[in-house]
Design an enzyme around this catalytic site. Sequence first.
Site, mmCIF file in Angstrom:
data_model
loop_
_atom_site.group_PDB
_atom_site.id
_atom_site.type_symbol
_atom_site.label_atom_id
_atom_site.label_comp_id
_atom_site.label_asym_id
_atom_site.label_seq_id
_atom_site.Cartn_x
_atom_site.Cartn_y
_atom_site.Cartn_z
ATOM 1 N N CYS A 222 10.846 8.592 -1.843
ATOM 2 C CA CYS A 222 10.467 9.801 -1.120
ATOM 3 C C CYS A 222 9.812 10.760 -2.096
ATOM 4 O O CYS A 222 10.438 11.165 -3.072
ATOM 5 C CB CYS A 222 11.704 10.443 -0.504
ATOM 6 S SG CYS A 222 11.339 12.048 0.229
ATOM 7 N N HIS B 281 11.365 6.501 7.853
ATOM 8 C CA HIS B 281 11.818 6.525 6.456
ATOM 9 C C HIS B 281 13.333 6.654 6.406
ATOM 10 O O HIS B 281 13.964 7.155 7.337
ATOM 11 C CB HIS B 281 11.124 7.652 5.699
ATOM 12 C CG HIS B 281 9.716 7.306 5.302
ATOM 13 N ND1 HIS B 281 9.062 7.884 4.246
ATOM 14 C CD2 HIS B 281 8.839 6.401 5.827
ATOM 15 C CE1 HIS B 281 7.848 7.370 4.122
ATOM 16 N NE2 HIS B 281 7.688 6.480 5.080
ATOM 17 N N ASN C 247 10.352 4.650 2.467
ATOM 18 C CA ASN C 247 10.238 3.628 3.512
ATOM 19 C C ASN C 247 11.540 2.851 3.679
ATOM 20 O O ASN C 247 12.199 2.489 2.708
ATOM 21 C CB ASN C 247 9.150 2.628 3.113
ATOM 22 C CG ASN C 247 7.759 3.204 3.243
ATOM 23 O OD1 ASN C 247 7.332 3.519 4.338
ATOM 24 N ND2 ASN C 247 7.074 3.367 2.132
ATOM 25 N N HIS D 186 7.573 3.963 12.384
ATOM 26 C CA HIS D 186 7.423 3.977 10.920
ATOM 27 C C HIS D 186 8.434 4.995 10.399
ATOM 28 O O HIS D 186 8.110 6.169 10.222
ATOM 29 C CB HIS D 186 5.978 4.380 10.584
ATOM 30 C CG HIS D 186 5.652 4.405 9.123
ATOM 31 N ND1 HIS D 186 4.785 3.514 8.537
ATOM 32 C CD2 HIS D 186 6.077 5.212 8.128
ATOM 33 C CE1 HIS D 186 4.675 3.780 7.242
ATOM 34 N NE2 HIS D 186 5.450 4.814 6.977
ATOM 35 N N ARG E 85 0.840 -1.217 0.000
ATOM 36 C CA ARG E 85 0.000 0.000 0.000
ATOM 37 C C ARG E 85 0.867 1.256 0.000
ATOM 38 O O ARG E 85 1.025 1.919 -1.016
ATOM 39 C CB ARG E 85 -0.941 -0.019 1.223
ATOM 40 C CG ARG E 85 -2.166 0.888 1.087
ATOM 41 C CD ARG E 85 -1.909 2.383 1.170
ATOM 42 N NE ARG E 85 -1.277 2.768 2.440
ATOM 43 C CZ ARG E 85 -0.827 3.984 2.674
ATOM 44 N NH1 ARG E 85 -0.937 4.947 1.755
ATOM 45 N NH2 ARG E 85 -0.219 4.274 3.826
ATOM 46 N N ASP E 86 1.491 1.547 1.123
ATOM 47 C CA ASP E 86 2.279 2.777 1.245
ATOM 48 C C ASP E 86 3.401 2.780 0.211
ATOM 49 O O ASP E 86 3.756 3.831 -0.334
ATOM 50 C CB ASP E 86 2.855 2.847 2.665
ATOM 51 C CG ASP E 86 3.464 4.194 3.016
ATOM 52 O OD1 ASP E 86 3.122 5.193 2.358
ATOM 53 O OD2 ASP E 86 4.279 4.244 3.940
#
Lengths: 301, 301
Positions: free
Chosen positions: B241, B210, B250, B208, B15-16
């Site tokens: 990004c 990055h 991520n 979470h 998803r992300d």
Amino acid sequence: MALPSSVRIVEVGPRDGLQNEAGPVIATDIKVALINRLAAAGVSHIEAASFVSPKWVPQMGDAAAVMAGITRHDGVAYAALTPNLRGVEGAIESGADEVAIFTAASESFTRKNINCSIAESLERFVPVVEAAKRNNIRIRGYVSTVLGCPYEGDIDPSQVAAVSRELLDMGCYEISLGDTIGVGTPVRARKMLARVANEVPINQLAAHFHDTYGQALANLYAVLQDGISVIDSSVAGLGGCPYASGASGNVASEDVVYMLEGLGIKTGIDLKELAATGNWITQQLGRNNGSKVGLALGCSS
Amino acid sequence: MALPSSVRIVEVGPRDGLQNEAGPVIATDIKVALINRLAAAGVSHIEAASFVSPKWVPQMGDAAAVMAGITRHDGVAYAALTPNLRGVEGAIESGADEVAIFTAASESFTRKNINCSIAESLERFVPVVEAAKRNNIRIRGYVSTVLGCPYEGDIDPSQVAAVSRELLDMGCYEISLGDTIGVGTPVRARKMLARVANEVPINQLAAHFHDTYGQALANLYAVLQDGISVIDSSVAGLGGCPYASGASGNVASEDVVYMLEGLGIKTGIDLKELAATGNWITQQLGRNNGSKVGLALGCSS
């Protein structure tokens, strides 16, 4: 233990980095410009050349010309790798501020890499060290494969400690602990360091961690907590991993400096200038930038 | 504090990750295969889809088809992002095991990203939460920009704590703290977490982070020492990004799992299978693998 207030970055890109770059021999001008730009960005310790036979390492065949070409900055130490007596003589003649000798914590790696045992490798360096001492030149020692070996796997921290101690006793002022294949993780790095620090004072140890598995910054953050205050790194992550095509080698200086700034630790380095230098050299070499900070800042050269 | 004995990885790649990939809409088959391969590799928590208007996010337009296509594995939670009531209804209909709502710790980011204030964003989620609760579906909350904002710069940890507390009070069982632009460093991450943990129990918090500046693993190692035991990551580092072209987004799941294995922390994930999945999906998408472990292992798909 508290984090150190400052860290000395030993920039290894011009030597350890460029030496491991694939492709044609890089022009002397480019190497000189790289070293000058690094010094201008505030890097105070630069591994500038290797006085090794050009038959074995063509990329470093112009070591004397590089050393002659650079503009010396006050307060900057220019170091040279010296595998033998001939090498140290060349380095001294070129005005190197210090020389470096190297071995490994793995017998198999030493055999495959320099075709002798660890003990023999240390014996071979005796005349190198004597020549450096006669000329009042500092000697730095490198130990490879401190957290793993491509042939032996895990390495006993006692072996790293023993080799480090021998280099110290020979006269090295500092021992750089290399995770040559980048397999280490934070707790293993701390355990290895704790064992070595029993033999060598921690303020005479440096961390030389590779980023092949992306672990270098985590490992550096771990050992900073244990008192390490000297870190080897390579601008733009120059020098891939010779054991895995496309994979990373040296941790990128920009990424290290970014972390240290965030931790409130001084380096004396201007991160923007450093990142611009990284983008410039990767353009010169036609390679990707191995620094995430370099990519994120997108600095122009 | 000791490191946790096990960590739950929340895999956000499907998803992300995919949502932020440039390029054409990815075929439903590929998305389904990716999710099935992740579950087969031992990932127990997968963010599988977003029930958002395809007008806004064309890449997620097939959310219902993806959820219908996957083979459910026992013990695996399949989650869906749900921006509004219509979204949560779709997610419930599709058999999602949990839904996720999202806001940010920065007012400017919230305004630019979802065109309302933080308070308004939380109000909008009230009917989403109510619908989920009626259907006995767990709700996860995301807070973006916890360590920095592209518009505001530094973010006050108290603001992160306040927003996290509101999500908890609304009924979220877990709050995922997102360093959306990857600017955090270890000590700042620990300070932010300490402040948030005053409002939300640490075992209801997830990291979470990055990797835009290469800091994610160092930051994760830092917060693991403070009791974090849930980590969001993306296989192959899917999802760059959006604020810096060519830069990382991520953190790659493979790199996280490698570190955790080295730290002796269980994840239940087979790293080789995970790395093979990462290499496979990057081949499907024609993109570079954003995982250093994936590149170093060079697993075949």
